[in-house]
Design a protein around this motif. Structure first.
Motif, PDB file in Angstrom:
ATOM      1  N   PRO A 177       0.809  -1.229   0.000  1.00  0.00           N
ATOM      2  CA  PRO A 177       0.000   0.000   0.000  1.00  0.00           C
ATOM      3  C   PRO A 177       0.838   1.273   0.000  1.00  0.00           C
ATOM      4  CG  PRO A 177      -0.082  -1.097   2.138  1.00  0.00           C
ATOM      5  CD  PRO A 177       0.584  -2.045   1.200  1.00  0.00           C
ATOM      6  N   VAL A 178       2.028   1.241   0.604  1.00  0.00           N
ATOM      7  CA  VAL A 178       2.877   2.438   0.613  1.00  0.00           C
ATOM      8  C   VAL A 178       3.346   2.758  -0.810  1.00  0.00           C
ATOM      9  CG1 VAL A 178       5.050   3.433   1.427  1.00  0.00           C
ATOM     10  CG2 VAL A 178       3.624   2.100   2.986  1.00  0.00           C
ATOM     11  N   VAL A 179       3.741   1.741  -1.542  1.00  0.00           N
ATOM     12  CA  VAL A 179       4.151   1.941  -2.929  1.00  0.00           C
ATOM     13  C   VAL A 179       2.977   2.459  -3.766  1.00  0.00           C
ATOM     14  CG1 VAL A 179       4.972   0.791  -5.017  1.00  0.00           C
ATOM     15  CG2 VAL A 179       5.968   0.205  -2.802  1.00  0.00           C
ATOM     16  N   ALA A 180       1.802   1.861  -3.553  1.00  0.00           N
ATOM     17  CA  ALA A 180       0.620   2.283  -4.308  1.00  0.00           C
ATOM     18  C   ALA A 180       0.286   3.739  -4.026  1.00  0.00           C
ATOM     19  CB  ALA A 180      -0.567   1.387  -3.967  1.00  0.00           C
ATOM     20  N   ARG A 181       0.310   4.123  -2.744  1.00  0.00           N
ATOM     21  CA  ARG A 181      -0.012   5.517  -2.400  1.00  0.00           C
ATOM     22  C   ARG A 181       1.056   6.475  -2.917  1.00  0.00           C
ATOM     23  NH1 ARG A 181      -1.843   3.061   2.546  1.00  0.00           N
ATOM     24  NH2 ARG A 181       0.155   3.501   3.552  1.00  0.00           N
ATOM     25  N   THR A 182       2.303   6.059  -2.868  1.00  0.00           N
ATOM     26  CA  THR A 182       3.380   6.921  -3.376  1.00  0.00           C
ATOM     27  C   THR A 182       3.220   7.165  -4.866  1.00  0.00           C
ATOM     28  OG1 THR A 182       4.915   6.101  -1.676  1.00  0.00           O
ATOM     29  CG2 THR A 182       5.873   7.167  -3.610  1.00  0.00           C
ATOM     30  N   LEU A 183       2.947   6.090  -5.613  1.00  0.00           N
ATOM     31  CA  LEU A 183       2.749   6.238  -7.054  1.00  0.00           C
ATOM     32  C   LEU A 183       1.507   7.067  -7.365  1.00  0.00           C
ATOM     33  CD1 LEU A 183       3.666   2.630  -8.279  1.00  0.00           C
ATOM     34  CD2 LEU A 183       5.057   4.711  -8.432  1.00  0.00           C
ATOM     35  N   GLY A 184       0.439   6.861  -6.582  1.00  0.00           N
ATOM     36  CA  GLY A 184      -0.770   7.654  -6.784  1.00  0.00           C
ATOM     37  C   GLY A 184      -0.539   9.128  -6.508  1.00  0.00           C
ATOM     38  N   LEU A 185       0.202   9.412  -5.441  1.00  0.00           N
ATOM     39  CA  LEU A 185       0.521  10.799  -5.102  1.00  0.00           C
ATOM     40  C   LEU A 185       1.364  11.440  -6.201  1.00  0.00           C
ATOM     41  CD1 LEU A 185       0.588  13.154  -3.062  1.00  0.00           C
ATOM     42  CD2 LEU A 185       2.543  12.024  -1.962  1.00  0.00           C
ATOM     43  N   LEU A 186       2.390  10.739  -6.647  1.00  0.00           N
ATOM     44  CA  LEU A 186       3.235  11.262  -7.727  1.00  0.00           C
ATOM     45  C   LEU A 186       2.424  11.491  -9.003  1.00  0.00           C
ATOM     46  CD1 LEU A 186       6.454   9.098  -7.253  1.00  0.00           C
ATOM     47  CD2 LEU A 186       6.319  11.593  -7.059  1.00  0.00           C
ATOM     48  N   ALA A 187       1.509  10.557  -9.292  1.00  0.00           N
ATOM     49  CA  ALA A 187       0.696  10.685 -10.505  1.00  0.00           C
ATOM     50  C   ALA A 187      -0.195  11.915 -10.441  1.00  0.00           C
ATOM     51  CB  ALA A 187      -0.145   9.430 -10.705  1.00  0.00           C
ATOM     52  N   CYS A 188      -0.831  12.164  -9.299  1.00  0.00           N
ATOM     53  CA  CYS A 188      -1.706  13.341  -9.165  1.00  0.00           C
ATOM     54  C   CYS A 188      -0.914  14.632  -9.324  1.00  0.00           C
ATOM     55  CB  CYS A 188      -2.418  13.308  -7.810  1.00  0.00           C
ATOM     56  SG  CYS A 188      -3.763  12.115  -7.701  1.00  0.00           S
ATOM     57  N   ILE A 189       0.248  14.699  -8.702  1.00  0.00           N
ATOM     58  CA  ILE A 189       1.079  15.898  -8.821  1.00  0.00           C
ATOM     59  C   ILE A 189       1.528  16.089 -10.264  1.00  0.00           C
ATOM     60  CG2 ILE A 189       3.286  16.922  -8.148  1.00  0.00           C
ATOM     61  CD1 ILE A 189       2.941  15.538  -5.415  1.00  0.00           C
ATOM     62  N   ALA A 190       1.940  15.004 -10.901  1.00  0.00           N
ATOM     63  CA  ALA A 190       2.416  15.090 -12.285  1.00  0.00           C
ATOM     64  C   ALA A 190       1.294  15.499 -13.234  1.00  0.00           C
ATOM     65  CB  ALA A 190       3.006  13.739 -12.712  1.00  0.00           C
ATOM     66  N   ILE A 191       0.102  14.955 -13.035  1.00  0.00           N
ATOM     67  CA  ILE A 191      -1.024  15.297 -13.916  1.00  0.00           C
ATOM     68  C   ILE A 191      -1.397  16.764 -13.784  1.00  0.00           C
ATOM     69  CG2 ILE A 191      -3.495  14.913 -14.291  1.00  0.00           C
ATOM     70  CD1 ILE A 191      -2.957  11.950 -13.580  1.00  0.00           C
ATOM     71  N   VAL A 192      -1.493  17.244 -12.536  1.00  0.00           N
ATOM     72  CA  VAL A 192      -1.835  18.653 -12.307  1.00  0.00           C
ATOM     73  C   VAL A 192      -0.775  19.563 -12.923  1.00  0.00           C
ATOM     74  CG1 VAL A 192      -2.020  20.433 -10.533  1.00  0.00           C
ATOM     75  CG2 VAL A 192      -3.231  18.267 -10.252  1.00  0.00           C
ATOM     76  N   GLY A 193       0.496  19.266 -12.635  1.00  0.00           N
ATOM     77  CA  GLY A 193       1.574  20.117 -13.139  1.00  0.00           C
ATOM     78  C   GLY A 193       1.718  20.074 -14.644  1.00  0.00           C
ATOM     79  N   THR A 194       1.629  18.871 -15.228  1.00  0.00           N
ATOM     80  CA  THR A 194       1.779  18.745 -16.676  1.00  0.00           C
ATOM     81  C   THR A 194       0.639  19.404 -17.429  1.00  0.00           C
ATOM     82  OG1 THR A 194       2.966  16.646 -16.381  1.00  0.00           O
ATOM     83  CG2 THR A 194       2.053  17.103 -18.569  1.00  0.00           C
ATOM     84  N   ALA A 195      -0.598  19.241 -16.925  1.00  0.00           N
ATOM     85  CA  ALA A 195      -1.750  19.866 -17.584  1.00  0.00           C
ATOM     86  C   ALA A 195      -1.592  21.383 -17.624  1.00  0.00           C
ATOM     87  CB  ALA A 195      -3.041  19.481 -16.866  1.00  0.00           C
ATOM     88  N   PHE A 196      -1.172  21.979 -16.504  1.00  0.00           N
ATOM     89  CA  PHE A 196      -0.978  23.425 -16.477  1.00  0.00           C
ATOM     90  C   PHE A 196       0.190  23.827 -17.374  1.00  0.00           C
ATOM     91  CE2 PHE A 196       1.313  27.096 -14.780  1.00  0.00           C
ATOM     92  CZ  PHE A 196       0.327  28.062 -14.919  1.00  0.00           C
ATOM     93  N   TRP A 197       1.294  23.078 -17.323  1.00  0.00           N
ATOM     94  CA  TRP A 197       2.483  23.402 -18.107  1.00  0.00           C
ATOM     95  C   TRP A 197       2.159  23.398 -19.600  1.00  0.00           C
ATOM     96  CZ3 TRP A 197       5.654  20.693 -21.600  1.00  0.00           C
ATOM     97  CH2 TRP A 197       6.924  21.230 -21.812  1.00  0.00           C
ATOM     98  N   LEU A 198       1.420  22.395 -20.048  1.00  0.00           N
ATOM     99  CA  LEU A 198       1.052  22.322 -21.463  1.00  0.00           C
ATOM    100  C   LEU A 198       0.088  23.439 -21.852  1.00  0.00           C
ATOM    101  CD1 LEU A 198       0.577  18.461 -21.879  1.00  0.00           C
ATOM    102  CD2 LEU A 198       2.461  19.848 -22.766  1.00  0.00           C
ATOM    103  N   ALA A 199      -0.907  23.707 -20.987  1.00  0.00           N
ATOM    104  CA  ALA A 199      -1.892  24.748 -21.293  1.00  0.00           C
ATOM    105  C   ALA A 199      -1.242  26.127 -21.345  1.00  0.00           C
ATOM    106  CB  ALA A 199      -3.008  24.726 -20.258  1.00  0.00           C
ATOM    107  N   ALA A 200      -0.303  26.379 -20.433  1.00  0.00           N
ATOM    108  CA  ALA A 200       0.358  27.689 -20.402  1.00  0.00           C
ATOM    109  C   ALA A 200       1.198  27.921 -21.650  1.00  0.00           C
ATOM    110  CB  ALA A 200       1.233  27.796 -19.149  1.00  0.00           C
TER     111      ALA A 200
END
Length: 442
Positions: free
Chosen positions: A284-307
């Motif tokens: 579960p720690v690995v799963a949560r870590t990957l999920g956390l990284l994915a959410c941060i990456a999605i938010v940041g990448t979406a804004f970076w591309l849109a900007a």
């Protein structure tokens, strides 16, 4: 989920059944409100109106008080004393979620920094116990606190991004975020990294590496109070003007993506979808870590591309656009923090303050508040709480769209303002829809 996490980190959000309207209407209404505000801005706001250097009124009296060596000295001594008090409680107090360290760390510091920074500006620079400790060490060593033995490289705020991720990982992905020993170790590493770095590079290290100082500084861009660039004195300003003064530094977008993405993951982790997914993911720690990284990456990448999605600019100019538009995400960060942590701050915050007066569980009652109880008025009105949650998210996005629109008028070629803004608009609508869905609909 451990009992310590359940007791301390439960945020008390209103559910979808608490909304005065169906959750589907809230989702559609939020998206339409954002789209309507964008349309109005296109018609009524045709030239840049925000000025990062504009002040409404200089406040010399307040500046003299705040900058007084006596006041700074007293605040520094008190901050170090409080940190030592909480540190002692972390060792000698109860080793569960009632330990004073837990409330100070997760509630009063992390969540409390948002309203404190909105009201008083970048307060962590003033109240940071590590900054005060560094000044004291420099006095003993008879050296200037602004000078170190080496020059700080051009790292921007990248070290603070690492610290912020370390915090949200501990809270959201570690095996037991309610474990006192784990939080104590985090704080010890935090103090050592900042103090050693400051002795090497000078006090500029704090502005680059302290996750709480950088967090407070970002939120403070929506404050009514800041330093006047010309005089250096405190001044009353428009929060929108202030937001547009966010400096473009390496790692700024990553800071905001970490704040937004971690809050999104916290909501996602409570959904049946995530719980079903995590059960089959092994560790579960690995799963949560990957999920956390994915959410941060999605938010940041979406804004970076849109900007960057605009025409009429050079490659060099395009590379700068995410940083120049990053301030438009600050009200969205604040809106989600209000929506996600309001009851947590108000109710857990009361208990955290009570605990500070008897951190060793000895029955002390210096202020006669031992029998005081937490006021749960906010939680007892879930429909009001749910409405506040929706309004915080929607208003945060509307203010964000306003900041993005003004900045686009300033930095994008006139022929490409509309097309450049459309991509940002679509991302913000997506943020609104998914944010509300994770808070209520899931």
């Amino acid at each position: 989920m451990t009992q310590g996490r359940t007791d301390l980190l439960a945020h008390g959000l209103g559910g979808s059944t608490d909304l005065p309207i169906p959750v589907t209407y809230a989702l559609i209404g939020g998206a339409w409100a954002l789209a309507a505000s964008f349309a109005i801005l296109l018609v009524a706001w045709k030239t840049p109106r925000l000025d990062a250097s504009r002040v409404r009124r200089v406040l010399p009296g307040l500046t003299r008080v705040v900058d007084s060596p006596v006041v700074r000295g007293v605040v520094g001594v008190l901050s170090v004393a409080l940190a030592a008090w909480v540190g002692a409680a972390s060792v000698l107090g109860p080793q569960d979620s009632s330990n004073a360290l837990m409330g100070v760390f997760y509630v009063l510091v992390w969540v409390g920094l948002v309203p404190a920074s909105l009201i008083a500006g970048p307060v962590w620079r003033v109240v940071s116990p590590v900054r005060a400790l560094h000044r004291g060490v420099c006095v003993l060593l008879r050296r200037n606190s602004s000078r170190g033995v080496a020059t700080l490289p051009a790292v921007g705020v990248v070290p603070a991004v690492v610290g912020l991720f370390a915090f949200v990982w501990l809270e959201l992905a570690s095996s037991d975020p309610g474990l006192v020993a784990a939080v104590r170790l985090w704080c010890l590493v935090y103090v050592l990294v900042l103090l050693v770095g400051a002795l090497v590079f000078g006090d500029r290290w704090f502005a680059a590496a302290d996750p709480f100082e950088v967090f407070s500084g970002v939120v403070a861009r929506l404050s009514w109070l800041r330093r006047d660039r010309e005089s250096g004195q405190l001044a009353a300003v428009s929060p929108l003007d202030n937001a547009s003064s966010l400096p473009v530094r390496r790692g700024t977008v990553a800071v905001i993506a970490t704040l937004l993405g971690s809050t999104a993951f916290d909501s996602l982790a409570q959904t049946p979808f995530w719980k079903d997914l995590a059960r089959g993911a092994g560790d579960p720690v690995v799963a949560r870590t990957l999920g956390l990284l994915a959410c941060i990456a999605i938010v940041g990448t979406a804004f970076w591309l849109a900007a960057r999605a605009t025409g009429g600019v050079t490659r060099e100019e395009r590379a700068k656009l995410p940083g120049l538009l990053a301030h438009s995400l600050i009200p969205i960060v604040v809106g989600y923090f209000v929506a996600h942590y309001l009851t947590y701050l108000v109710e857990k915050g009361q208990q955290s303050v009570f605990t500070l007066f008897d951190p060793f569980d000895r029955g002390w009652n210096p202020l006669g508040i031992a029998d005081a109880s937490v006021n749960y008025t906010l939680s007892s009105h879930p429909s009001v709480l749910a409405s506040i949650t929706v309004l915080a998210v929607v208003i945060g996005h509307i203010v964000g769209v306003t900041l993005a629109h003004d900045a686009s008028l300033r930095i994008l070629p006139k022929r490409h303002v509309l097309t450049g803004e459309l991509a940002l608009m679509m991302v913000m609508v997506l943020y609104t829809f998914l944010g509300l869905y994770l808070l209520f609909g899931a």
